[in-house]
Write a protein that holds these residues in place. Structure first.
Motif, mmCIF file in Angstrom:
data_model
loop_
_atom_site.group_PDB
_atom_site.id
_atom_site.type_symbol
_atom_site.label_atom_id
_atom_site.label_comp_id
_atom_site.label_asym_id
_atom_site.label_seq_id
_atom_site.Cartn_x
_atom_site.Cartn_y
_atom_site.Cartn_z
ATOM 1 N N SER A 1 27.250 8.921 27.459
ATOM 2 C CA SER A 1 27.785 8.674 26.128
ATOM 3 C C SER A 1 27.525 9.870 25.221
ATOM 4 O O SER A 1 26.363 10.201 24.951
ATOM 5 C CB SER A 1 27.149 7.413 25.526
ATOM 6 N N TYR A 2 28.601 10.497 24.758
ATOM 7 C CA TYR A 2 28.444 11.614 23.837
ATOM 8 C C TYR A 2 27.874 11.135 22.504
ATOM 9 O O TYR A 2 27.124 11.860 21.842
ATOM 10 C CB TYR A 2 29.800 12.296 23.624
ATOM 11 N N THR A 3 28.207 9.924 22.109
ATOM 12 C CA THR A 3 27.659 9.367 20.877
ATOM 13 C C THR A 3 26.139 9.269 20.952
ATOM 14 O O THR A 3 25.429 9.668 20.027
ATOM 15 C CB THR A 3 28.254 7.969 20.605
ATOM 16 N N TRP A 4 25.617 8.731 22.056
ATOM 17 C CA TRP A 4 24.176 8.612 22.213
ATOM 18 C C TRP A 4 23.515 9.980 22.292
ATOM 19 O O TRP A 4 22.425 10.185 21.743
ATOM 20 C CB TRP A 4 23.848 7.787 23.460
ATOM 21 N N MET A 5 24.130 10.914 22.999
ATOM 22 C CA MET A 5 23.545 12.244 23.077
ATOM 23 C C MET A 5 23.417 12.860 21.690
ATOM 24 O O MET A 5 22.396 13.456 21.329
ATOM 25 C CB MET A 5 24.390 13.144 23.979
#
Length: 496
Positions: free
Chosen positions: A280-284
């Protein structure tokens, strides 16, 4: 999103080892910089250099990874020198930064190594702005970068090189072309234009923190190919930043820059960055934003105003990336999706060919590497189709069709894996019906990619064994794919 991050399978605990090794390597680099007597600026530079060395190097072989890691300082140190030398010359500094952006994206045409070196060059210039590096600090910063890359390499290739026990991953090359038709060329122009917008507007928002906008534009372009992918990534970056700023208010600010607590929380952030990057790019971005807040706390400048400014600059960067991919040499989502789906179908064809050879008794036939390549291609298809299935996509018809295509491609992959598993059994090679059925799959893929009709053969299905059942299931999935792939729409998937 929570379920995808915490419940996602991790075969061989690869992500877990990747993240744990990163914490170890970066901790070693920071410790060595501290023992060498480096200042806080040098130590932070070293820690970030180690992070990049462990995160961005993605060559297919361990030998290739070692070579790329060794080349990082050769790219980073000249860029660091330029950034420090131009610290008091804003116009020259800004033009050089844009040149680094363009060159860094253009370098992706040379594969993973070009990508890694481009990212390291950009981030070296970025870190110089983040820390306000000057020429009198250069000797210490050189030493910090070299020492930290060496520490990261010692952990990655000496202490914990788990990749030596893994088969080399299949890394599909990006779509090609020549001149401005090359995706890397078009993206280099787009990224430079978007970064130019972000730089100008970012400086209007803040004369000191403008580089956050340029950084946001840069990272939105990383690992994207089409207009839709870039827009979705920009949205996810903004969302992750918002959540990360909220955590920064709750976690980073109460710490007040305490070294011990900050170090422990930074280790958690590093683990989170590496563990969630593939999911997940959001979590990263959540973890990246929190880590940045902790570093600003160490530097003694963290506050609500700074976090609000971080959000504003990220918004400027996302807007710059969006305008660039829409207005400057756009690469449409359907053209990239078309290319990746066709390559996935050709890989299905290759899997069937190798399986047929294996069943025919060819000693050198091994479909397993083709299956691994298919998994990589399907991951790229999912990435390219992500804008079409995004919850904010208003085109419901295209969204349903894209989801149907993804489901059918997953069905193909599942049947291929089952077929290859059965073909690995020596007893299966005695069934001549399997080789004949595999050849029908070859014909079905050829017909699908060439726009011809596909005929499904189900003769003998009631008494078929597991292998023939997989083949017939694969034929059915290919036949069903013909309809969504050929359905006309405003922006087709394949062949419309």
């Amino acid at each position: 999103m929570l379920k995808r991050v915490f419940m996602a399978p991790d075969p061989g605990r690869t992500r877990l080892r990747f993240a744990a090794r990163a914490v170890l390597g970066i901790a070693l680099a920071v410790a060595l910089c501290g023992l060498a007597g480096h200042s806080l600026t040098g130590t932070v530079t070293g820690g970030l250099a180690a992070l990049l060395a462990l995160f961005t190097v993605t060559d297919a072989t361990v030998r290739g990874q070692a070579v790329t890691t060794a080349l990082l300082p050769a790219v980073g140190l000249p860029v660091l020198t330029a950034a420090a030398e131009l610290h008091d010359h804003p116009v020259a500094r800004d033009l050089t930064f844009l040149a680094v952006v363009g060159a860094g994206v253009y370098a992706r045409r040379w594969g993973p190594r070009g990508h890694s070196l481009g990212v390291f060059a950009f981030m070296t210039f970025f870190v110089a702005q983040f820390l306000h590096a000057t020429t009198d600090q250069l000797p210490q910063l050189y030493a910090a970068v070299l020492l930290s890359v060496l520490a990261a390499a010692a952990v990655r290739f000496g202490l914990w090189c788990y990749e030596r026990r893994l088969p080399p991953p299949a890394v599909p090359a990006p779509p090609g072309g020549t001149g401005l038709a090359r995706v890397t060329t078009r993206q280099a122009v787009q990224a430079t234009a978007g970064a130019g917008f972000a730089l100008v507007v970012g400086q209007l928002v803040s004369g000191q923190r403008w580089y956050w906008a340029v950084g946001a534009t840069w990272w939105i372009f990383v690992n994207t190919t089409s207009r839709g992918e870039t827009l979705v990534r920009g949205f996810r970056r903004l969302l992750g930043t918002v959540i990360g700023i909220g955590l920064g208010l709750l976690v980073a600010m109460p710490v007040h820059g305490d070294p011990a607590v900050t170090a422990a929380l930074a280790a958690v952030c590093v683990f989170g960055i590496f563990y969630t990057a593939a999911l997940s790019y959001t979590w990263m971005m959540l973890w990246v934003t929190l880590l940045a807040g902790l570093l600003y706390g160490l530097l003694g400048v963290l506050g609500p105003d700074l976090l609000a400014l971080r959000l504003a600059e990220t918004g400027v960067g996302a807007l710059g990336a969006a305008l660039a991919v829409i207005l400057v040499l756009p690469v449409t989502t359907h053209s990239i999706t078309d290319a990746w789906i066709r390559r996935a179908l050709r890989c299905v064809h290759a899997c069937a060919v190798e399986t047929a050879r294996r069943l025919a008794g060819a000693a050198d036939a091994d479909p397993a590497p083709r299956v691994a390549e298919l998994e990589q291609l399907l991951a790229r298809v999912r990435l390219s189709v992500a804008p079409l299935v995004h919850p904010l996509n208003p085109m419901l018809g295209r969204k349903r069709r894209a989801r149907h295509v993804l489901d059918l491609l997953d069905d193909c992959a599942r049947e291929i894996r089952g077929l290859v598993a059965v073909a690995a059994d020596p007893e299966a090679s005695h069934d001549t019906r399997l080789a004949t059925a595999c050849r029908r799959v070859e014909a079905a893929v050829e017909a699908l990619t060439e726009g011809r009709d596909i005929a499904v053969h189900t003769d003998g299905l009631p008494d078929a064994g597991p292998a023939l059942a997989h083949v017939h299931g694969l034929e059915r999935a290919l036949t069903e794919l013909a309809r969504p792939l050929r359905t006309p729409s405003g922006s087709p998937l394949v062949g419309a």
